[in-house]
Design an enzyme around this catalytic site. Structure first.
Site, PDB file in Angstrom:
ATOM      1  N   GLU A  78       0.752  -1.133   0.019  1.00  0.00           N
ATOM      2  CA  GLU A  78       0.101  -0.041   0.132  1.00  0.00           C
ATOM      3  C   GLU A  78       0.910   1.214   0.024  1.00  0.00           C
ATOM      4  O   GLU A  78       0.501   2.069   0.846  1.00  0.00           O
ATOM      5  CB  GLU A  78      -0.926  -0.025   1.074  1.00  0.00           C
ATOM      6  CG  GLU A  78      -1.835  -1.200   1.276  1.00  0.00           C
ATOM      7  CD  GLU A  78      -2.839  -1.040   2.422  1.00  0.00           C
ATOM      8  OE1 GLU A  78      -2.631  -0.352   3.241  1.00  0.00           O
ATOM      9  OE2 GLU A  78      -3.886  -1.973   2.421  1.00  0.00           O
ATOM     10  N   GLU A 138      -6.129 -10.629  -1.128  1.00  0.00           N
ATOM     11  CA  GLU A 138      -7.104 -10.428   0.322  1.00  0.00           C
ATOM     12  C   GLU A 138      -8.563 -10.381  -0.207  1.00  0.00           C
ATOM     13  O   GLU A 138      -9.268  -9.362   0.251  1.00  0.00           O
ATOM     14  CB  GLU A 138      -6.463  -9.101   0.601  1.00  0.00           C
ATOM     15  CG  GLU A 138      -5.082  -8.981   1.188  1.00  0.00           C
ATOM     16  CD  GLU A 138      -4.594  -7.770   1.967  1.00  0.00           C
ATOM     17  OE1 GLU A 138      -5.672  -7.115   2.520  1.00  0.00           O
ATOM     18  OE2 GLU A 138      -3.374  -7.437   1.926  1.00  0.00           O
TER      19      GLU A 138
HETATM   20  C1  GLA Z   1      -4.964  -4.575   4.532  1.00  0.00           C
HETATM   21  C2  GLA Z   1      -3.725  -5.288   4.578  1.00  0.00           C
HETATM   22  C3  GLA Z   1      -4.132  -6.343   5.503  1.00  0.00           C
HETATM   23  C4  GLA Z   1      -5.297  -6.348   6.461  1.00  0.00           C
HETATM   24  C5  GLA Z   1      -6.434  -5.693   5.717  1.00  0.00           C
HETATM   25  C6  GLA Z   1      -7.621  -5.542   6.735  1.00  0.00           C
HETATM   26  O1  GLA Z   1      -5.806  -4.891   2.972  1.00  0.00           O
HETATM   27  O2  GLA Z   1      -3.044  -5.402   3.543  1.00  0.00           O
HETATM   28  O3  GLA Z   1      -3.006  -6.753   5.977  1.00  0.00           O
HETATM   29  O4  GLA Z   1      -5.002  -5.478   7.432  1.00  0.00           O
HETATM   30  O5  GLA Z   1      -6.197  -4.381   5.066  1.00  0.00           O
HETATM   31  O6  GLA Z   1      -7.663  -6.439   7.617  1.00  0.00           O
END
Ligand code: GLA
Length: 642
Positions: A342, A463
């Site tokens: 990020e 994710e």
């Molecule tokens: C982001 C992070 C993850 C997690 C999610 C929410 O996407 O990369 O590690 O913290 O947020 O749980």
């Protein structure tokens, strides 16, 4: 004391009861209560003060009560942390089991009342975790039903009630029970098998989520990749105490010390013991990285270091993470690592400089480097210290809003041989702000994916989850359709995509739980979106003895030898080649002569493997020995003929 039962027995019986299974003669049906008391009998013996420095006096009183006439009074407290404590070990509670606690509490004046957990880690360091808090203003308040668990590495575990100050405290209607246990559905295909010819199917899991046995079974059935939800993030890997000690000893402020804590270890042991590959997440991130890591004296109050010092810290940190893992888990297959997470805003600009602890979203990396120039060295160090063959990824969310920027950055790094792939988080929304428009639309997601896949980089969906507002009509159906479209777009690129990881297991454990974004309900049943993503995929299950073929909309399952074991695996009554709670459940049904059992379940092999006392028959003695093994009271050697 109204009811007090050894936790292991209470939880085992709740597991059987949850499955609607008749109990074998001699196996007591119970409702999972461990310590449930309204103090009417004046017995407070399960509660004690918290050590010698705690001045509390704990006694039953009839001066006040929430229900009935009697409650427990905690007087002469001299500190906020003083309070009544219950030793979980003394009650026979087991690691890896989920419990629920609740109580009514009253404190003088205005006080935050907390239910907390204390434990000592493997290094002898005490930890205190808040589980729930409520406010009492000299009135009775309820500590809501609170789920918790603990892991094997945690010793001297207790739960206790504390307050802000030394005011008197009264407790009534205390209850500690086993959380309900739901069995997983065994008769549905495993996702990892359905997508076996496509890519790995993974899930993220935290230590707490992994505690229930059913979650472990769900993972074993459906997933062949695990991401540790929090445990490998800098905030959990960095050891401030050791870092400060090293600084004091050497004067060197470039060496942040790193260690694997007991939570990380417990998930990694599960991965190791079950041969499940792991996605490492994450080395360099603006969030969940304590600000002291960036400050000159390694304290929260210090000033940011310069770029040169931070580069050395970054190198030492990355090296430290790989070393800590290799030292203890050389056998765990870390097939992928998110090196940077990020770093790009939507559109591709770097984040605002700052501290995320003070200003959510801002980055101390940018504050020190002035821009995103910390990304390349992060990959350089990761490449230098990762095991040969580990694939390295840049991971980001809203990836469909930053396609060009992500591709440009990754292409530069690829030319330098530093990156292997892109992690697309894919936190998606079936409905957006309670309207029924998805964001991103399936088309938007698919066209971004097309572009990412054209780069020749390896792509992983890291994710995945897709929320919907429950106020929307037919939300669950929309979710199933949406997931279907998204997975179809992903499957189209199976040659470029090596893993698809869901961010969680069951909906209740999701970070977006209120909008139920995952494939499984809280009770482990598969949701319509589970079925929509397996529908239409041709697959063959390679697991022993069961062949499942799905063509378009029909599924046919042929189970040869009725899934029963061919070779003797002591304790393995259901033929899964593993010994777990399901074997105890089947054995209990056989011993209890459950008339609903199918002939193919009561086979000679089941009876032979279930005869763990080796006296030529299956009975309560076998069940009890098997349960003792599952409760880790005896070892596997005790199930084998001597
Ligand atoms: C982001 C992070 C993850 C997690 C999610 C929410 O996407 O990369 O590690 O913290 O947020 O749980």
């Amino acid at each position: 004391m109204k009811r007090k039962m050894k936790a292991a027995a209470a939880c085992m019986s709740i597991m059987l009861a949850a499955q609607g299974i008749p109990f074998a003669p001699g196996v007591q049906a119970a409702d999972g209560d461990i310590l449930v008391t309204d103090f009417e009998d004046g017995d407070v013996s399960a509660f004690s003060k918290r050590g010698d420095d705690d001045t509390s006096v704990i006694a039953a009183t009839t001066e006040d009560a929430h229900s009935g006439k009697t409650c427990m009074a905690v007087t002469e407290r001299s500190q906020g942390w003083n309070g009544p404590s219950v030793s979980l070990e003394a009650l026979g509670c087991e690691p890896g089991v989920q419990y629920i606690a609740t109580a009514w509490v009253k404190m003088k004046w205005y006080n935050t009342v907390r239910l907390s957990m204390q434990f000592t880690d493997e290094d002898g360091v005490a930890h205190y975790n808040n589980l729930a808090s409520v406010i009492s203003q000299n009135d009775w308040v309820e500590i809501p039903l609170t789920k918790f668990s603990f892991s094997e590495g945690m010793k001297d575990v207790s739960i206790y009630i504390e307050g802000d100050d030394k005011a008197e405290m009264w407790v009534d209607d205390f209850s500690l029970t086993c959380a309900p246990v739901y069995p997983i559905e065994q008769d549905i295909p495993g996702l990892k098998d359905v997508y076996g010819d496509y890519f790995k199917i993974g899930c993220a899991v935290t230590e707490g989520e992994l505690a229930p046995k059913s979650t472990k079974e769900l993972i074993l059935k459906h997933f062949n990749s695990i991401t540790l939800g929090n445990e490998l993030k800098p905030e959990n890997m960095l050891d401030q105490k050791a870092t400060l000690a090293y600084l004091e000893e050497t004067g060197d402020n470039t060496v942040p010390k790193v260690k694997l804590n007991s939570s990380a270890k417990s998930i990694l042991k599960f991965a190791r013991d079950n041969h499940i590959p792991v996605r490492g997440h994450v080395l360099v991130w603006y969030s969940q990285t304590p600000i002291w890591f960036f400050n000159d004296d390694f304290t929260k109050e210090g000033k940011l270091v310069d770029k040169e010092t931070m580069l050395k810290r970054m190198e030492n940190y990355i090296k430290g993470v790989f070393e800590a893992i290799d030292a203890e888990f050389p056998d765990v297959d870390f097939y992928a690592w998110d090196v940077v997470n990020e770093a790009l805003l939507d559109g591709g600009a770097p984040r605002e400089p700052g501290s995320y602890e003070k200003n959510n979203g801002s980055s101390a990396w940018v504050a020190i480097f002035g821009d995103n120039s910390f990304i390349e060295p992060a990959f350089r160090y990761a490449r230098k210290y990762a095991r040969p063959g580990t694939k390295l990824y840049y991971n980001d969310y809203n990836e469909y809003m930053k396609v060009d920027a992500m591709i440009k950055m990754a292409t530069d790094l690829k030319e330098k041989g530093l990156i292997d792939g892109l992690g697309l988080q894919s936190h998606l929304n079936v409905t957006n702000n309670a309207t029924s428009d998805p964001f991103p639309s399936v088309q938007m997601y698919a066209s971004a994916l097309d572009k990412f896949c054209e780069t020749g980089l390896d792509i992983q969906i890291t994710e995945l989850d897709a929320t919907y507002a429950h106020s929307v009509k037919d939300g669950e159906k929309l979710q199933a359709q949406y997931y279907d479209g998204i997975m179809e777009a992903i499957a189209k690129h199976k040659d470029q995509i090596s893993a698809v990881v869901f961010w969680g297991t069951t909906d209740d454990q999701s970070w977006r739980a209120s909008e139920t974004p995952l494939l499984f309900n809280e009770d482990y049943t598969a949701k319509p979106c589970f079925y929509s993503i397996i529908d239409g995929i041709d697959y063959t299950v390679t697991e022993p003895k069961t062949t499942t073929t799905t063509t378009n909309t029909t599924t046919s399952t042929t189970t040869t030898s009725a899934g029963q074991p061919e070779k003797t695996v002591w304790g393995d009554t259901d033929g899964s080649s593993e010994v777990n709670i399901m074997d105890a459940v089947l054995l209990a049904r056989i011993v209890g002569d459950d008339q609903t059992l199918q002939p193919e379940e009561v086979t000679d092999a089941a009876k032979k493997n279930g005869d763990v006392t080796h006296d030529g028959r299956v009975d309560n003695a076998d069940l009890s020995r098997l349960m003792n093994y599952l409760a880790k009271k005896i070892s596997y050697a005790d199930l084998i003929p001597q």
